[in-house]
Write a protein that holds these residues in place. Structure first.
Motif, PDB file in Angstrom:
ATOM      1  N   ASN A 140       0.619  -0.979  -0.253  1.00 44.61           N
ATOM      2  CA  ASN A 140       0.248  -0.103   0.014  1.00 44.61           C
ATOM      3  C   ASN A 140       0.865   1.113   0.029  1.00 44.61           C
ATOM      4  O   ASN A 140       1.722   1.711   1.091  1.00 44.61           O
ATOM      5  N   PRO A 141       1.126   1.240  -0.908  1.00 45.53           N
ATOM      6  CA  PRO A 141       1.955   3.742  -0.865  1.00 45.53           C
ATOM      7  C   PRO A 141       1.223   4.435  -0.353  1.00 45.53           C
ATOM      8  O   PRO A 141       2.270   4.991   0.209  1.00 45.53           O
ATOM      9  N   ALA A 142       0.365   4.261   0.107  1.00 44.07           N
ATOM     10  CA  ALA A 142      -0.185   5.199   0.832  1.00 44.07           C
ATOM     11  C   ALA A 142       0.200   5.389   2.247  1.00 44.07           C
ATOM     12  O   ALA A 142       0.646   6.771   3.198  1.00 44.07           O
ATOM     13  N   LEU A 143       0.848   3.939   2.915  1.00 41.44           N
ATOM     14  CA  LEU A 143       1.769   4.045   4.255  1.00 41.44           C
ATOM     15  C   LEU A 143       3.063   4.120   4.186  1.00 41.44           C
ATOM     16  O   LEU A 143       3.072   4.215   5.133  1.00 41.44           O
ATOM     17  N   HIS A 144       3.996   4.504   3.220  1.00 41.07           N
ATOM     18  CA  HIS A 144       4.883   4.928   3.274  1.00 41.07           C
ATOM     19  C   HIS A 144       5.342   6.769   3.115  1.00 41.07           C
ATOM     20  O   HIS A 144       6.178   6.593   4.208  1.00 41.07           O
ATOM     21  N   PRO A 145       4.848   6.953   2.984  1.00 40.07           N
ATOM     22  CA  PRO A 145       5.167   8.615   3.306  1.00 40.07           C
ATOM     23  C   PRO A 145       5.492   8.722   4.872  1.00 40.07           C
ATOM     24  O   PRO A 145       6.127   9.280   5.482  1.00 40.07           O
ATOM     25  N   PRO A 146       4.106   8.349   5.254  1.00 40.55           N
ATOM     26  CA  PRO A 146       3.517   8.808   7.143  1.00 40.55           C
ATOM     27  C   PRO A 146       4.851   7.825   7.934  1.00 40.55           C
ATOM     28  O   PRO A 146       5.558   7.821   8.924  1.00 40.55           O
ATOM     29  N   ARG A 147       5.284   7.077   7.623  1.00 41.28           N
ATOM     30  CA  ARG A 147       6.414   5.879   8.165  1.00 41.28           C
ATOM     31  C   ARG A 147       7.651   6.401   7.303  1.00 41.28           C
ATOM     32  O   ARG A 147       8.320   6.433   8.842  1.00 41.28           O
ATOM     33  N   LEU A 148       7.892   7.443   6.668  1.00 38.45           N
ATOM     34  CA  LEU A 148       8.841   8.204   6.331  1.00 38.45           C
ATOM     35  C   LEU A 148       9.164   9.152   7.532  1.00 38.45           C
ATOM     36  O   LEU A 148      10.787   9.303   8.716  1.00 38.45           O
ATOM     37  N   ASP A 149       8.256   9.902   7.166  1.00 34.49           N
ATOM     38  CA  ASP A 149       8.051  10.814   8.861  1.00 34.49           C
ATOM     39  C   ASP A 149       7.957  10.356  10.204  1.00 34.49           C
ATOM     40  O   ASP A 149       9.006  11.635  10.984  1.00 34.49           O
ATOM     41  N   ALA A 150       7.958   9.281  10.605  1.00 33.29           N
ATOM     42  CA  ALA A 150       7.641   8.382  11.932  1.00 33.29           C
ATOM     43  C   ALA A 150       9.648   8.061  12.533  1.00 33.29           C
ATOM     44  O   ALA A 150      10.158   8.788  12.766  1.00 33.29           O
ATOM     45  N   LEU A 151      10.410   8.266  10.830  1.00 31.91           N
ATOM     46  CA  LEU A 151      11.388   7.620  11.195  1.00 31.91           C
ATOM     47  C   LEU A 151      12.112   8.836  11.630  1.00 31.91           C
ATOM     48  O   LEU A 151      13.257   8.920  12.203  1.00 31.91           O
ATOM     49  N   ARG A 152      12.465  10.219  10.754  1.00 40.91           N
ATOM     50  CA  ARG A 152      12.528  11.070  10.248  1.00 40.91           C
ATOM     51  C   ARG A 152      12.320  11.640  12.395  1.00 40.91           C
ATOM     52  O   ARG A 152      13.025  12.087  12.695  1.00 40.91           O
ATOM     53  N   ARG A 153      10.977  11.601  12.467  1.00 37.70           N
ATOM     54  CA  ARG A 153      11.221  12.153  14.089  1.00 37.70           C
ATOM     55  C   ARG A 153      11.531  11.361  14.813  1.00 37.70           C
ATOM     56  O   ARG A 153      12.593  11.745  15.984  1.00 37.70           O
ATOM     57  N   TYR A 177      16.611  -4.329 -10.833  1.00 42.48           N
ATOM     58  CA  TYR A 177      15.525  -3.733 -10.573  1.00 42.48           C
ATOM     59  C   TYR A 177      14.500  -1.890 -10.426  1.00 42.48           C
ATOM     60  O   TYR A 177      13.886  -1.762  -9.985  1.00 42.48           O
ATOM     61  N   ARG A 178      15.406  -1.863 -11.664  1.00 40.01           N
ATOM     62  CA  ARG A 178      15.271  -0.091 -11.517  1.00 40.01           C
ATOM     63  C   ARG A 178      13.967  -0.185 -12.284  1.00 40.01           C
ATOM     64  O   ARG A 178      13.346   1.010 -12.706  1.00 40.01           O
ATOM     65  N   VAL A 179      13.209  -1.184 -13.091  1.00 39.41           N
ATOM     66  CA  VAL A 179      12.119  -1.214 -13.238  1.00 39.41           C
ATOM     67  C   VAL A 179      11.203  -1.700 -12.210  1.00 39.41           C
ATOM     68  O   VAL A 179      10.162  -0.922 -11.816  1.00 39.41           O
ATOM     69  N   GLN A 180      11.025  -1.947 -11.529  1.00 42.20           N
ATOM     70  CA  GLN A 180      10.515  -2.553 -10.446  1.00 42.20           C
ATOM     71  C   GLN A 180      10.388  -1.769  -9.359  1.00 42.20           C
ATOM     72  O   GLN A 180       8.701  -1.547  -8.642  1.00 42.20           O
ATOM     73  N   VAL A 181      11.026  -1.022  -9.227  1.00 45.80           N
ATOM     74  CA  VAL A 181      11.153  -0.022  -7.643  1.00 45.80           C
ATOM     75  C   VAL A 181      10.603   1.283  -8.333  1.00 45.80           C
ATOM     76  O   VAL A 181       9.449   1.912  -7.552  1.00 45.80           O
ATOM     77  N   LYS A 182      10.609   1.411  -9.666  1.00 41.47           N
ATOM     78  CA  LYS A 182       9.967   2.682  -9.644  1.00 41.47           C
ATOM     79  C   LYS A 182       7.616   1.718  -9.737  1.00 41.47           C
ATOM     80  O   LYS A 182       7.015   3.220  -9.385  1.00 41.47           O
ATOM     81  N   ALA A 183       6.977   0.811  -9.831  1.00 42.35           N
ATOM     82  CA  ALA A 183       6.054   0.238  -9.541  1.00 42.35           C
ATOM     83  C   ALA A 183       6.003   0.880  -8.017  1.00 42.35           C
ATOM     84  O   ALA A 183       4.866   0.252  -7.784  1.00 42.35           O
ATOM     85  N   GLU A 184       6.900   0.351  -7.235  1.00 42.44           N
ATOM     86  CA  GLU A 184       6.792   0.155  -5.536  1.00 42.44           C
ATOM     87  C   GLU A 184       6.921   0.588  -4.854  1.00 42.44           C
ATOM     88  O   GLU A 184       6.597   0.825  -3.943  1.00 42.44           O
ATOM     89  N   VAL A 185       7.804   1.717  -5.038  1.00 45.84           N
ATOM     90  CA  VAL A 185       7.793   3.302  -4.267  1.00 45.84           C
ATOM     91  C   VAL A 185       7.157   4.869  -4.773  1.00 45.84           C
ATOM     92  O   VAL A 185       7.092   4.811  -5.659  1.00 45.84           O
ATOM     93  N   ASP A 186       6.749   5.518  -3.324  1.00 46.96           N
ATOM     94  CA  ASP A 186       5.796   6.429  -3.333  1.00 46.96           C
ATOM     95  C   ASP A 186       7.519   7.822  -4.448  1.00 46.96           C
ATOM     96  O   ASP A 186       7.890   7.912  -3.671  1.00 46.96           O
ATOM     97  N   PRO A 187       6.838   7.183  -5.510  1.00 53.81           N
ATOM     98  CA  PRO A 187       8.197   8.706  -6.144  1.00 53.81           C
ATOM     99  C   PRO A 187       8.474  10.525  -5.287  1.00 53.81           C
ATOM    100  O   PRO A 187       9.063  11.071  -5.290  1.00 53.81           O
TER     101      PRO A 187
END
Length: 603
Positions: free
Chosen positions: A10-23, A81-91
């Motif tokens: 679920n791509p929507a989960l990853h930016p909030p997780r990134l924010d939590a890690l930075r905090r 993985y240069r094709v795969q990563v584009k489909a899996e991470v939130d740019p």
């Protein structure tokens, strides 16, 4: 069977997780953090608890890492993985970074100011990795800071528990050597090097040494553990004691002690040196604990890794038997696919259907498990070398597409890995020339003879030369080591541009050149091969390869005008062997299909 990845998908989960890690990092006084794919054992596959990179970013490839700073998050991936990563991470949150073209230290030097503090978990990075990073950061003013508790674990509320797969015995008859004999052999190597002990952190090394297998990580029957073997052969294994039943403990004997993982750190501080530790595989934390007591460390390769790589006659016999049964399952699949290809418009067939059918056929042959998640890829998905089908990505196979199936299995006597590429219905003309060049490269490597001392880097070009003649190439190695009833990807030997380890008799590798046209199709043909001695007319010690894999190679995509007579002869001889060995094990209709699929190329 196939991957769903649960919350990672679920791509929507990853930016909030990134924010939590930075905090979390800011609260610890850190300006960034390294997030590797690896666990403390540096294996390609990790347990769900250790899938920190996927949890944070969504990237599910088997190699890569993320560097997080206050305003950047780079996901470092190689050519596979240069094709795969584009489909899996939130740019919007993560930036794919081509690696190793871009060095992480150079990227960090731009991302952080002088005085920056970059945290890392010393259990998740080898000593060699940290040294290389420190060397690259020299003069930048950026410091690498080991952290005691991983910050991702602190923000992962539903992190799975550690795996608790039961340990089982690997039969001595299949191993070709008892665990006591193996321990004595490794102890002799330690004494010869004037070392009092060796620290083992690779689960496949420990599983091989003690003739045990486990169920801690998907598809790889290893026991997640650490071990210390002393110069007299006595061995301490550090793992959850619940994994070891009475039968296993009795078989291990009094000279093998099972202790909790928590005791490993204390044991490292009580060693007498010199202690052999591998900087290429052991965590940086292991070195730090041994060094904390002033104990002498002898840096060197894991002493088990080469004996394990050179299979003995019993192990090779087991691998041959496993490949025979596996060839029956794969041949049945190919026959079934031919039948299904005739009505793709009327009866839908999907990538998952193919993966499920193949696993069912293998279970008929008595597999313990598959050896990795089946790559069942059609059309554009086949252009992703390590594509993994999921419910979300599952494509219907359409007439005229190329289907690539890369799969393997774990049997009670060996491990398999095979790739076949085939047309589904009408033959796609655009794929024929690259398919033929890939086949020529695979044949060239299969037929080669070479003197002792030759390494994988010397042979890699043989598989690529036919593709290079067309201005083509592929961004992965040509071959990887394979374990005997162990990990399907096994170090240290490889066939690649960077592998300088000399090939030795008994080593088992894959032979898998490929070609990938993004958005269109992908091609790979793979057999497993074992290094064998070859007679030489002038007395020189020569080596060659015996092919273990037995299954038809699709003839319909071959442009026969490109093949030489010797290449045709090799393919016809290989197919004759497949008919002779696999044919008697098939039912009548499938045997009839095999006769047609393996007839001489000139016919």
């Amino acid at each position: 069977m196939f991957q769903t990845y649960d919350s990672q998908s679920n791509p929507a989960l990853h930016p909030p997780r990134l924010d939590a890690l930075r905090r979390e990092l800011a609260g610890r006084g850190l300006d960034g953090f390294l997030v590797p794919r690896a666990d403390a054992h540096q294996g390609e596959y990790v347990a769900a608890r250790d899938a920190r990179l996927a949890w944070l970013t969504g990237f599910t490839g088997s190699a890569g890492f993320c560097i997080v700073t206050p305003d950047r998050a780079g996901v470092f991936i190689d050519g596979r993985y240069r094709v795969q990563v584009k489909a899996e991470v939130d740019p919007a949150a993560f930036t794919p970074v081509p690696w190793p073209e871009v060095r992480p230290s150079a990227w960090l030097a731009e991302a952080l100011p002088e005085g920056g503090r970059m945290g890392y978990d010393p259990w998740l990075h080898t000593r060699r990795e940290i040294r290389e990073m420190e060397k690259g950061l020299s003069g930048s003013g950026i410091a690498l800071v080991p952290v005691e508790h991983n910050p991702i674990d602190a923000i992962w509320p539903d992190q799975p528990e550690p795996p608790l797969g039961p340990v089982r015995l690997w039969p001595d008859a299949v191993a070709g050597e008892t665990a006591a004999q193996k321990r004595a052999r490794i102890a002799g190597l330690l004494r010869a090097g004037d070392n009092h002990a060796a620290v083992l952190t690779l689960p496949d090394s420990i599983s091989w040494l003690l003739n045990i297998r486990g169920a801690d990580v998907p598809k790889n029957p290893v026991v997640q553990s650490f071990a210390i073997i002393e110069e007299d052969g006595r061995t301490a294994v550090f793992a959850d004691p619940q994994k070891f039943g009475a039968e296993v403990r009795t078989a291990l004997g009094n000279e093998v002690t099972v202790l909790p993982v928590e005791a490993f750190g204390v044991a490292l501080t009580n060693l007498s040196g010199p202690v052999l530790v591998d900087p290429a595989s052991a965590p940086d934390a292991v070195f730090r604990l041994v060094e904390s007591m002033g104990t002498d460390i002898a840096e060197g390769a894991d002493p088990v890794i080469m004996p394990k790589a050179c299979k003995n006659p019993a192990e090779i016999a087991g691998m041959r038997a496993a490949h025979l049964r596996d060839g029956v399952a794969v041949t049945r699949l190919l026959c079934w696919l031919d039948q299904r290809a005739a009505d793709l418009d009327g009866e839908p067939l999907t990538e998952i259907d193919v993966a499920q059918k193949l696993e069912a056929l293998r279970r008929d042959e008595g597999i313990l498990d598959i050896s990795f998640d089946t790559i069942s890829a059609t059309g554009p998905h086949a252009a992703i070398p390590h594509y993994r089908v999921s419910q979300a990505s599952n494509l219907r196979i359409l007439p005229g597409q190329v289907l690539l199936v890369d799969s393997g299995a774990q049997y009670g006597d060996g491990t398999t890995d095979i790739t076949r590429t085939l047309p589904m219905g009408p033959i796609p003309e655009a794929a024929k020339r690259p398919y033929t060049r890939v086949l020529q490269g695979m044949i060239a490597l299969s037929r080669v003879q070479f003197p002792r001392g030759v390494a994988g880097c010397h042979l890699d070009a043989l598989a690529r030369a036919p593709l290079w003649s067309e201005g083509m190439d592929y961004d992965h190695g040509t071959g990887h080591g394979v374990g005997a009833g162990l990990s399907v990807h096994e170090g240290p030997v490889r066939i690649s541009r960077v592998s300088k380890i000399a090939l030795q008799p008994g080593m088992i590798l894959s032979n898998e050149p490929g070609y990938y046209r993004e958005g269109a199709f992908g091609i790979r043909i793979e057999n497993l091969i074992v290094v064998t001695p070859v007679d030489s007319s002038d007395g020189r010690q020569m080596l060659g390869f015996e092919t273990l894999t037995l299954a038809p190679i699709d003839r319909r995509l071959i442009d026969t005008t490109l093949l030489g007579a010797d290449e045709v002869a090799w393919l016809d001889a290989y197919h004759a062997r497949v008919r002779a060995e696999i044919g008697p094990l098939l039912d009548g209709p499938t045997r009839d299909w095999l006769e047609l699929a393996t007839r001489p190329l000139a016919h």
